[in-house]
Design a protein around this motif. Structure first.
Motif, PDB file in Angstrom:
ATOM      1  N   ILE A  15      -0.043  -9.244  -3.078  1.00 25.48           N
ATOM      2  CA  ILE A  15       1.155  -8.878  -2.315  1.00 25.48           C
ATOM      3  C   ILE A  15       0.765  -8.084  -1.072  1.00 25.48           C
ATOM      4  O   ILE A  15       1.370  -8.232  -0.003  1.00 25.48           O
ATOM      5  CB  ILE A  15       2.137  -8.072  -3.188  1.00 25.48           C
ATOM      6  CG1 ILE A  15       2.655  -8.946  -4.330  1.00 25.48           C
ATOM      7  CG2 ILE A  15       3.305  -7.543  -2.368  1.00 25.48           C
ATOM      8  CD1 ILE A  15       3.558  -8.223  -5.303  1.00 25.48           C
ATOM      9  N   TYR A  16      -0.260  -7.232  -1.184  1.00 27.15           N
ATOM     10  CA  TYR A  16      -0.720  -6.476  -0.022  1.00 27.15           C
ATOM     11  C   TYR A  16      -1.248  -7.416   1.064  1.00 27.15           C
ATOM     12  O   TYR A  16      -1.031  -7.189   2.255  1.00 27.15           O
ATOM     13  CB  TYR A  16      -1.831  -5.492  -0.420  1.00 27.15           C
ATOM     14  CG  TYR A  16      -1.472  -4.531  -1.517  1.00 27.15           C
ATOM     15  CD1 TYR A  16      -0.201  -3.991  -1.619  1.00 27.15           C
ATOM     16  CD2 TYR A  16      -2.411  -4.163  -2.473  1.00 27.15           C
ATOM     17  CE1 TYR A  16       0.113  -3.094  -2.639  1.00 27.15           C
ATOM     18  CE2 TYR A  16      -2.103  -3.268  -3.485  1.00 27.15           C
ATOM     19  CZ  TYR A  16      -0.837  -2.750  -3.563  1.00 27.15           C
ATOM     20  OH  TYR A  16      -0.526  -1.872  -4.571  1.00 27.15           O
ATOM     21  N   THR A  17      -1.956  -8.476   0.628  1.00 26.29           N
ATOM     22  CA  THR A  17      -2.488  -9.442   1.592  1.00 26.29           C
ATOM     23  C   THR A  17      -1.360 -10.193   2.280  1.00 26.29           C
ATOM     24  O   THR A  17      -1.354 -10.340   3.508  1.00 26.29           O
ATOM     25  CB  THR A  17      -3.409 -10.443   0.880  1.00 26.29           C
ATOM     26  OG1 THR A  17      -4.485  -9.737   0.259  1.00 26.29           O
ATOM     27  CG2 THR A  17      -3.981 -11.451   1.867  1.00 26.29           C
ATOM     28  N   ILE A  70      -9.831  -3.456   8.958  1.00 24.21           N
ATOM     29  CA  ILE A  70     -10.461  -2.153   8.779  1.00 24.21           C
ATOM     30  C   ILE A  70      -9.979  -1.413   7.528  1.00 24.21           C
ATOM     31  O   ILE A  70     -10.795  -0.821   6.810  1.00 24.21           O
ATOM     32  CB  ILE A  70     -10.298  -1.292  10.054  1.00 24.21           C
ATOM     33  CG1 ILE A  70     -11.250  -1.831  11.133  1.00 24.21           C
ATOM     34  CG2 ILE A  70     -10.594   0.182   9.781  1.00 24.21           C
ATOM     35  CD1 ILE A  70     -11.138  -1.131  12.471  1.00 24.21           C
ATOM     36  N   PRO A  71      -8.664  -1.417   7.209  1.00 20.88           N
ATOM     37  CA  PRO A  71      -8.266  -0.771   5.940  1.00 20.88           C
ATOM     38  C   PRO A  71      -8.884  -1.419   4.710  1.00 20.88           C
ATOM     39  O   PRO A  71      -8.967  -0.782   3.651  1.00 20.88           O
ATOM     40  CB  PRO A  71      -6.734  -0.946   5.935  1.00 20.88           C
ATOM     41  CG  PRO A  71      -6.360  -1.093   7.362  1.00 20.88           C
ATOM     42  CD  PRO A  71      -7.491  -1.849   7.988  1.00 20.88           C
ATOM     43  N   LEU A  72      -9.335  -2.657   4.848  1.00 24.46           N
ATOM     44  CA  LEU A  72      -9.982  -3.334   3.724  1.00 24.46           C
ATOM     45  C   LEU A  72     -11.429  -2.885   3.537  1.00 24.46           C
ATOM     46  O   LEU A  72     -12.018  -3.135   2.482  1.00 24.46           O
ATOM     47  CB  LEU A  72      -9.940  -4.853   3.920  1.00 24.46           C
ATOM     48  CG  LEU A  72      -8.556  -5.511   3.856  1.00 24.46           C
ATOM     49  CD1 LEU A  72      -8.666  -6.991   4.178  1.00 24.46           C
ATOM     50  CD2 LEU A  72      -7.916  -5.307   2.494  1.00 24.46           C
ATOM     51  N   ILE A  73     -12.004  -2.230   4.555  1.00 23.95           N
ATOM     52  CA  ILE A  73     -13.389  -1.767   4.437  1.00 23.95           C
ATOM     53  C   ILE A  73     -13.511  -0.689   3.361  1.00 23.95           C
ATOM     54  O   ILE A  73     -14.292  -0.841   2.408  1.00 23.95           O
ATOM     55  CB  ILE A  73     -13.931  -1.275   5.790  1.00 23.95           C
ATOM     56  CG1 ILE A  73     -14.000  -2.430   6.789  1.00 23.95           C
ATOM     57  CG2 ILE A  73     -15.308  -0.629   5.617  1.00 23.95           C
ATOM     58  CD1 ILE A  73     -14.418  -2.027   8.179  1.00 23.95           C
ATOM     59  N   PRO A  74     -12.756   0.414   3.473  1.00 21.99           N
ATOM     60  CA  PRO A  74     -12.838   1.396   2.380  1.00 21.99           C
ATOM     61  C   PRO A  74     -12.351   0.834   1.056  1.00 21.99           C
ATOM     62  O   PRO A  74     -12.801   1.257  -0.012  1.00 21.99           O
ATOM     63  CB  PRO A  74     -11.943   2.552   2.863  1.00 21.99           C
ATOM     64  CG  PRO A  74     -11.073   1.964   3.915  1.00 21.99           C
ATOM     65  CD  PRO A  74     -11.873   0.882   4.554  1.00 21.99           C
ATOM     66  N   ASN A  75     -11.428  -0.131   1.130  1.00 16.69           N
ATOM     67  CA  ASN A  75     -10.972  -0.771  -0.108  1.00 16.69           C
ATOM     68  C   ASN A  75     -12.137  -1.479  -0.804  1.00 16.69           C
ATOM     69  O   ASN A  75     -12.333  -1.347  -2.019  1.00 16.69           O
ATOM     70  CB  ASN A  75      -9.869  -1.773   0.207  1.00 16.69           C
ATOM     71  CG  ASN A  75      -9.428  -2.557  -1.012  1.00 16.69           C
ATOM     72  OD1 ASN A  75      -8.945  -1.984  -1.979  1.00 16.69           O
ATOM     73  ND2 ASN A  75      -9.598  -3.871  -0.976  1.00 16.69           N
ATOM     74  N   GLN A  76     -12.933  -2.229  -0.032  1.00 10.99           N
ATOM     75  CA  GLN A  76     -14.074  -2.929  -0.612  1.00 10.99           C
ATOM     76  C   GLN A  76     -15.146  -1.958  -1.096  1.00 10.99           C
ATOM     77  O   GLN A  76     -15.808  -2.200  -2.110  1.00 10.99           O
ATOM     78  CB  GLN A  76     -14.676  -3.895   0.410  1.00 10.99           C
ATOM     79  CG  GLN A  76     -13.836  -5.131   0.657  1.00 10.99           C
ATOM     80  CD  GLN A  76     -13.674  -5.955  -0.607  1.00 10.99           C
ATOM     81  OE1 GLN A  76     -12.594  -6.021  -1.191  1.00 10.99           O
ATOM     82  NE2 GLN A  76     -14.735  -6.579  -1.056  1.00 10.99           N
ATOM     83  N   VAL A 100      -3.228  -1.143   3.666  1.00  5.90           N
ATOM     84  CA  VAL A 100      -3.502   0.268   3.400  1.00  5.90           C
ATOM     85  C   VAL A 100      -3.257   0.589   1.931  1.00  5.90           C
ATOM     86  O   VAL A 100      -3.938   1.433   1.332  1.00  5.90           O
ATOM     87  CB  VAL A 100      -2.652   1.175   4.313  1.00  5.90           C
ATOM     88  CG1 VAL A 100      -1.162   1.052   3.984  1.00  5.90           C
ATOM     89  CG2 VAL A 100      -3.112   2.629   4.207  1.00  5.90           C
ATOM     90  N   TYR A 101      -2.306  -0.104   1.293  1.00  4.50           N
ATOM     91  CA  TYR A 101      -2.060   0.100  -0.131  1.00  4.50           C
ATOM     92  C   TYR A 101      -3.232  -0.390  -0.974  1.00  4.50           C
ATOM     93  O   TYR A 101      -3.533   0.173  -2.034  1.00  4.50           O
ATOM     94  CB  TYR A 101      -0.776  -0.615  -0.568  1.00  4.50           C
ATOM     95  CG  TYR A 101       0.497   0.046  -0.104  1.00  4.50           C
ATOM     96  CD1 TYR A 101       0.812   1.345  -0.496  1.00  4.50           C
ATOM     97  CD2 TYR A 101       1.391  -0.625   0.727  1.00  4.50           C
ATOM     98  CE1 TYR A 101       1.987   1.955  -0.072  1.00  4.50           C
ATOM     99  CE2 TYR A 101       2.566  -0.025   1.159  1.00  4.50           C
ATOM    100  CZ  TYR A 101       2.866   1.268   0.756  1.00  4.50           C
ATOM    101  OH  TYR A 101       4.017   1.862   1.174  1.00  4.50           O
ATOM    102  N   ALA A 102      -3.880  -1.452  -0.511  1.00  4.48           N
ATOM    103  CA  ALA A 102      -5.060  -1.938  -1.227  1.00  4.48           C
ATOM    104  C   ALA A 102      -6.132  -0.856  -1.267  1.00  4.48           C
ATOM    105  O   ALA A 102      -6.804  -0.658  -2.294  1.00  4.48           O
ATOM    106  CB  ALA A 102      -5.594  -3.195  -0.553  1.00  4.48           C
ATOM    107  N   PHE A 103      -6.279  -0.149  -0.150  1.00  2.62           N
ATOM    108  CA  PHE A 103      -7.276   0.921  -0.082  1.00  2.62           C
ATOM    109  C   PHE A 103      -6.903   2.105  -0.973  1.00  2.62           C
ATOM    110  O   PHE A 103      -7.707   2.575  -1.779  1.00  2.62           O
ATOM    111  CB  PHE A 103      -7.450   1.379   1.360  1.00  2.62           C
ATOM    112  CG  PHE A 103      -8.110   2.726   1.490  1.00  2.62           C
ATOM    113  CD1 PHE A 103      -9.355   2.955   0.926  1.00  2.62           C
ATOM    114  CD2 PHE A 103      -7.481   3.764   2.158  1.00  2.62           C
ATOM    115  CE1 PHE A 103      -9.961   4.204   1.039  1.00  2.62           C
ATOM    116  CE2 PHE A 103      -8.073   5.002   2.270  1.00  2.62           C
ATOM    117  CZ  PHE A 103      -9.314   5.221   1.709  1.00  2.62           C
TER     118      PHE A 103
END
Length: 472
Positions: free
Chosen positions: A344-346, A214-220, A352-355
């Motif tokens: 590194i986030y993955t 889910i944190p990757l959704i806003p990231n994308q 959350v840092y990716a976002f």
């Protein structure tokens, strides 16, 4: 197997499966320029660019979580649980998309509505099973799937565009057909049904995957804003013809992005395996430095080659695109470095840092896009993309220190930066005959400074790709 050899091996596998498709699509650009008008090309490019905005919402990033939850896992029961629950999330998301899309398509009555739906569904089904193949270490099957994609997509592009005189909708058809073919191939060749057991679906696993995805959704979505928002601003102020020219210019740095994505695929897989080891920091710093030097040299070499290629092959309708390519190349360089750090986030599952970092970059892209595009047109899009890429790299370097410090000696990359500056200037100042000068300087530089490293890497790659070919 040492971490270095494993990195070379996985990179070779991904290159064997993906590089041909990226290279062939690059050489199809003259076909697009000759047969597709700028308005049609720009319209379909906007359609394709819109999908990354909606895909994360409906797939719930299960295409990402399935790989992360099974990569490095040795227990077959855990692998089955990871794949089954990810597939459940994916199917639910596609069903929700279908229910919402049908009434919208009937209301809007867009001419490409059915093609868009099929392109979306088939593309992301293909991506999901490619990620499964990666996760269960079916590397040979993954490589063959990439070759199939190349053959099918290229053949259909040529047939539909040249012989059936179709416009840019042919890109949707060929890509969707290729995705369907590799899905069938991967399912049957890898026997993926063996990893699916409905009895293993449980709330705990689904919640774990959603917490990751889910944190990757806003990231994308922020990545979409970075790559596509300015296209809509350009369309509003300057029309679809200019969006077509920009889309064409952007195909050149997209080639670099595609090649980089192959390297990063391999790197993420190895970083996950190395993450908890004492030498993880050293592993990352070593490969990040090599990646950085490779990126600079790659862009430096492509600039004179691109100048010659465009002059000799591209039709007048798209000739204006040549002026924007160097800026887009530099932007793609910074973006690639930011993606490398983002691995590194993955590995740490701190998505959350990716976002947050991508959000800052997207905000910069939106602000500068709105400010620059009305007056500068395509140049404004290029500058907004470049600024946002620099911002993304800067904020990721600052935040990643909380997880893993990145060590880099800037003096080691100064010669490569100087070379890039020379070829960048030469692109604008020299005619096609003089482009050989900076290219020869780069080749000489590589042979003198990185001779041993290049011989080692090329030897290992040749050996590994040979082994892959012998077994496929």
């Amino acid at each position: 197997m040492s971490s270095g050899k494993r990195m070379i091996k996985t990179t070779a596998v991904y290159f064997a499966g993906n590089f041909a498709s990226k290279l062939l699509m690059f050489f199809l650009l003259p076909v697009y320029a000759a047969y597709l008008n700028t308005d049609s090309f720009g319209t379909v490019d906007l359609i394709i660019s819109t999908l990354p905005l909606i895909a994360p919402v409906f797939t719930l990033q299960s295409t990402e979580s399935v790989f992360r939850f099974i990569c490095g896992e040795e227990d077959e029961a855990e692998i089955k649980k990871g794949i089954t629950n990810a597939l459940g999330i994916f199917v639910f998301g596609i069903a929700a998309f279908t229910v919402l899309y049908i009434p919208i398509a009937r209301t809007v009555k867009y001419s490409y509505s059915f093609l868009l739906y099929m392109y979306f569904v088939l593309t992301y089904i293909g991506i999901f099973f490619q990620q499964v193949a990666r996760g269960v270490k079916k590397h040979k099957e993954y490589a063959v799937a990439g070759v199939l994609t190349t053959i099918i997509q290229a053949a259909l592009n040529i047939i539909l565009i040249v012989y059936f005189k179709m416009q840019a909708e042919s890109l949707l058809i060929s890509a969707g057909a290729a995705s369907l073919a590799i899905t069938v191939f991967l399912v049957f060749k890898s026997k993926i049904w063996r990893y699916i057991d409905i009895k293993l679906i449980n709330k705990v696993e689904i919640k774990s995957q959603l917490r990751y995805g889910i944190p990757l959704i806003p990231n994308q979505i922020c990545w979409w804003a970075n790559s596509a928002f300015c296209k809509y601003v350009l369309l509003y102020f300057w029309g679809s013809g200019n969006t077509g020219v920009f889309a064409f210019a952007n195909k050149f740095p997209n080639f670099i992005v595609a090649v980089n994505s192959i390297i990063i695929l391999a790197f993420v897989e190895n970083l996950i395996l190395e993450y908890k080891s004492p030498g993880c920091n050293q592993f990352f710093s070593k490969w990040f430095k090599l990646f950085l030097i490779l990126q600079i040299i790659l862009v430096a070499m492509l600039l004179p080659i691109t100048k010659v290629y465009n002059t000799l092959t591209i039709s007048p309708a798209y000739s204006a695109a040549a002026a924007y390519i160097p800026i887009l190349y530099i932007s793609s360089l910074f973006s690639a470095l930011a993606s490398m750090i983002g691995s590194i986030y993955t590995a740490s599952m701190k998505t959350v840092y990716a976002f947050t970092t991508t959000l800052v970059s997207a905000a910069a892209n939106v602000v500068f896009g709105v400010l620059l595009i009305p007056g500068l047109g395509i140049y404004g899009v290029c500058m907004a993309n470049l600024i946002s890429s620099v911002v993304l790299l800067a904020v990721r370097i600052s935040t990643v220190k909380k997880i893993m410090p990145v060590r880099l000696n800037l003096l080691e990359i100064c010669p490569a930066i100087i070379l890039l500056a020379i070829t960048f200037a030469g692109y604008y100042l020299f005619n096609i005959y003089l482009q050989a000068i900076p290219l020869l300087i780069i080749i000489a530089f590589i042979l003198v400074k990185y001779k041993n490293e290049m011989n080692l890497i090329m030897g290992l790659l040749k050996k590994k790709i040979g082994n892959i070919s012998a077994h496929t």
